[in-house]
Design a protein around this motif. Structure first.
Motif, PDB file in Angstrom:
ATOM      1  N   ALA A   7       0.835  -1.207   0.000  1.00  0.00           N
ATOM      2  CA  ALA A   7       0.000   0.000   0.000  1.00  0.00           C
ATOM      3  C   ALA A   7       0.866   1.253   0.000  1.00  0.00           C
ATOM      4  O   ALA A   7       0.626   2.193  -0.759  1.00  0.00           O
ATOM      5  CB  ALA A   7      -0.937  -0.001   1.204  1.00  0.00           C
ATOM      6  N   ARG A   8       1.878   1.268   0.823  1.00  0.00           N
ATOM      7  CA  ARG A   8       2.763   2.438   0.886  1.00  0.00           C
ATOM      8  C   ARG A   8       3.571   2.563  -0.410  1.00  0.00           C
ATOM      9  O   ARG A   8       3.769   3.667  -0.919  1.00  0.00           O
ATOM     10  CB  ARG A   8       3.687   2.324   2.086  1.00  0.00           C
ATOM     11  CG  ARG A   8       4.516   3.576   2.324  1.00  0.00           C
ATOM     12  CD  ARG A   8       5.208   3.491   3.672  1.00  0.00           C
ATOM     13  NE  ARG A   8       6.123   4.568   3.874  1.00  0.00           N
ATOM     14  CZ  ARG A   8       5.828   5.710   4.488  1.00  0.00           C
ATOM     15  NH1 ARG A   8       4.628   5.884   4.964  1.00  0.00           N
ATOM     16  NH2 ARG A   8       6.737   6.646   4.629  1.00  0.00           N
ATOM     17  N   PHE A  11       0.533   3.525  -3.059  1.00  0.00           N
ATOM     18  CA  PHE A  11      -0.430   4.595  -2.803  1.00  0.00           C
ATOM     19  C   PHE A  11      -0.007   5.578  -1.719  1.00  0.00           C
ATOM     20  O   PHE A  11      -0.730   6.519  -1.422  1.00  0.00           O
ATOM     21  CB  PHE A  11      -1.788   4.017  -2.380  1.00  0.00           C
ATOM     22  CG  PHE A  11      -2.196   2.779  -3.108  1.00  0.00           C
ATOM     23  CD1 PHE A  11      -2.323   2.781  -4.487  1.00  0.00           C
ATOM     24  CD2 PHE A  11      -2.458   1.603  -2.428  1.00  0.00           C
ATOM     25  CE1 PHE A  11      -2.703   1.642  -5.162  1.00  0.00           C
ATOM     26  CE2 PHE A  11      -2.844   0.455  -3.098  1.00  0.00           C
ATOM     27  CZ  PHE A  11      -2.963   0.479  -4.471  1.00  0.00           C
ATOM     28  N   LYS A  53      -4.701  -7.964   1.863  1.00  0.00           N
ATOM     29  CA  LYS A  53      -4.845  -6.618   1.313  1.00  0.00           C
ATOM     30  C   LYS A  53      -3.472  -5.979   1.218  1.00  0.00           C
ATOM     31  O   LYS A  53      -2.483  -6.520   1.726  1.00  0.00           O
ATOM     32  CB  LYS A  53      -5.782  -5.775   2.164  1.00  0.00           C
ATOM     33  CG  LYS A  53      -5.316  -5.579   3.598  1.00  0.00           C
ATOM     34  CD  LYS A  53      -6.347  -4.791   4.379  1.00  0.00           C
ATOM     35  CE  LYS A  53      -5.893  -4.598   5.821  1.00  0.00           C
ATOM     36  NZ  LYS A  53      -6.850  -3.779   6.565  1.00  0.00           N
ATOM     37  N   ALA A  54      -3.417  -4.831   0.575  1.00  0.00           N
ATOM     38  CA  ALA A  54      -2.141  -4.175   0.281  1.00  0.00           C
ATOM     39  C   ALA A  54      -1.347  -3.831   1.542  1.00  0.00           C
ATOM     40  O   ALA A  54      -0.114  -3.894   1.534  1.00  0.00           O
ATOM     41  CB  ALA A  54      -2.375  -2.928  -0.558  1.00  0.00           C
ATOM     42  N   THR A  55      -2.010  -3.471   2.620  1.00  0.00           N
ATOM     43  CA  THR A  55      -1.273  -3.127   3.843  1.00  0.00           C
ATOM     44  C   THR A  55      -0.778  -4.359   4.587  1.00  0.00           C
ATOM     45  O   THR A  55       0.093  -4.234   5.454  1.00  0.00           O
ATOM     46  CB  THR A  55      -2.126  -2.263   4.803  1.00  0.00           C
ATOM     47  OG1 THR A  55      -3.339  -2.957   5.076  1.00  0.00           O
ATOM     48  CG2 THR A  55      -2.401  -0.902   4.212  1.00  0.00           C
ATOM     49  N   LEU A 116      -6.180  -7.564  -4.950  1.00  0.00           N
ATOM     50  CA  LEU A 116      -4.819  -7.060  -4.740  1.00  0.00           C
ATOM     51  C   LEU A 116      -4.023  -7.051  -6.043  1.00  0.00           C
ATOM     52  O   LEU A 116      -3.296  -6.094  -6.335  1.00  0.00           O
ATOM     53  CB  LEU A 116      -4.115  -7.894  -3.672  1.00  0.00           C
ATOM     54  CG  LEU A 116      -2.714  -7.464  -3.256  1.00  0.00           C
ATOM     55  CD1 LEU A 116      -2.676  -6.011  -2.812  1.00  0.00           C
ATOM     56  CD2 LEU A 116      -2.214  -8.377  -2.143  1.00  0.00           C
ATOM     57  N   GLU A 119      -4.984  -4.085  -8.011  1.00  0.00           N
ATOM     58  CA  GLU A 119      -4.334  -2.886  -7.473  1.00  0.00           C
ATOM     59  C   GLU A 119      -2.881  -2.794  -7.925  1.00  0.00           C
ATOM     60  O   GLU A 119      -2.417  -1.731  -8.334  1.00  0.00           O
ATOM     61  CB  GLU A 119      -4.390  -2.890  -5.940  1.00  0.00           C
ATOM     62  CG  GLU A 119      -5.756  -2.640  -5.372  1.00  0.00           C
ATOM     63  CD  GLU A 119      -5.754  -2.607  -3.863  1.00  0.00           C
ATOM     64  OE1 GLU A 119      -6.491  -1.785  -3.301  1.00  0.00           O
ATOM     65  OE2 GLU A 119      -5.022  -3.398  -3.224  1.00  0.00           O
ATOM     66  N   ASN A 125      -5.772   2.309  -6.023  1.00  0.00           N
ATOM     67  CA  ASN A 125      -6.299   1.748  -4.791  1.00  0.00           C
ATOM     68  C   ASN A 125      -7.675   1.146  -5.058  1.00  0.00           C
ATOM     69  O   ASN A 125      -8.424   1.646  -5.896  1.00  0.00           O
ATOM     70  CB  ASN A 125      -6.384   2.849  -3.724  1.00  0.00           C
ATOM     71  CG  ASN A 125      -6.474   2.297  -2.340  1.00  0.00           C
ATOM     72  OD1 ASN A 125      -6.881   1.169  -2.122  1.00  0.00           O
ATOM     73  ND2 ASN A 125      -6.103   3.113  -1.378  1.00  0.00           N
ATOM     74  N   ASN A 126      -7.993   0.098  -4.342  1.00  0.00           N
ATOM     75  CA  ASN A 126      -9.261  -0.606  -4.443  1.00  0.00           C
ATOM     76  C   ASN A 126     -10.445   0.343  -4.276  1.00  0.00           C
ATOM     77  O   ASN A 126     -11.391   0.321  -5.044  1.00  0.00           O
ATOM     78  CB  ASN A 126      -9.249  -1.693  -3.363  1.00  0.00           C
ATOM     79  CG  ASN A 126     -10.536  -2.410  -3.196  1.00  0.00           C
ATOM     80  OD1 ASN A 126     -11.471  -2.219  -3.933  1.00  0.00           O
ATOM     81  ND2 ASN A 126     -10.578  -3.253  -2.205  1.00  0.00           N
TER      82      ASN A 126
END
Length: 141
Positions: A7-8, A11, A53-55, A116, A119, A125-126
């Motif tokens: 995620a980081r 995004f 998920k991305a995080t 994911l 993304e 981002n979703n």
């Protein structure tokens, strides 16, 4: 981890975003898939993560993905068709059958993995949290 999480990398603030080429994105997706295959098929205990998920995917110094945060994970037995459970996870990544009926199988993780991958491939981002007029959902896009 040296490169924080996906995620980081994709995004986050511009200074922390990574410029990921296609081979690197592919490597990350394949690494996550291998991790899920291990949890679902190769591990002594079958594990359903419930929050892919991305995080929750960390990246080491070589951008090798590591699935993290097993706080919502459930153990499954081979002969179960599904686990009925209280719904937990992140909206936007949850499989419809799990979000609506609480039927949990390893397919829920595979659905989350598909989101994911979208993304990672799109760099979007979703769900984007903007005003209602500007809101964009990746699956609608």
């Amino acid at each position: 981890m040296e490169n924080n999480n996906i995620a980081r990398a994709l995004f986050g603030p511009e200074e922390s975003q990574l410029k990921l080429d296609w081979p690197t994105r592919h490597k990350i997706c394949v690494g996550i898939a291998r991790g899920l295959a291990y949890l679902h098929e190769e591990s002594r205990l079958k594990v359903v993560h419930r929050d892919i998920k991305a995080t929750n995917v960390l990246l080491d110094k070589n951008l090798t993905p590591k699935i993290s945060d097993f706080g919502l994970a459930k153990l499954d037995e081979e002969d179960n068709t599904h686990i009925s459970t209280r719904i937990a996870g992140t909206y936007g990544y949850m499989a419809p059958e799990y979000a609506m009926r609480g039927y949990l199988t390893d397919k829920a993780d595979v659905y989350s993995f598909g989101i994911l991958v979208l993304e990672i491939a799109s760099g979007r981002n979703n769900t984007s949290y903007r005003s209602k007029e500007e809101s964009l959902y990746l699956l609608d896009w």
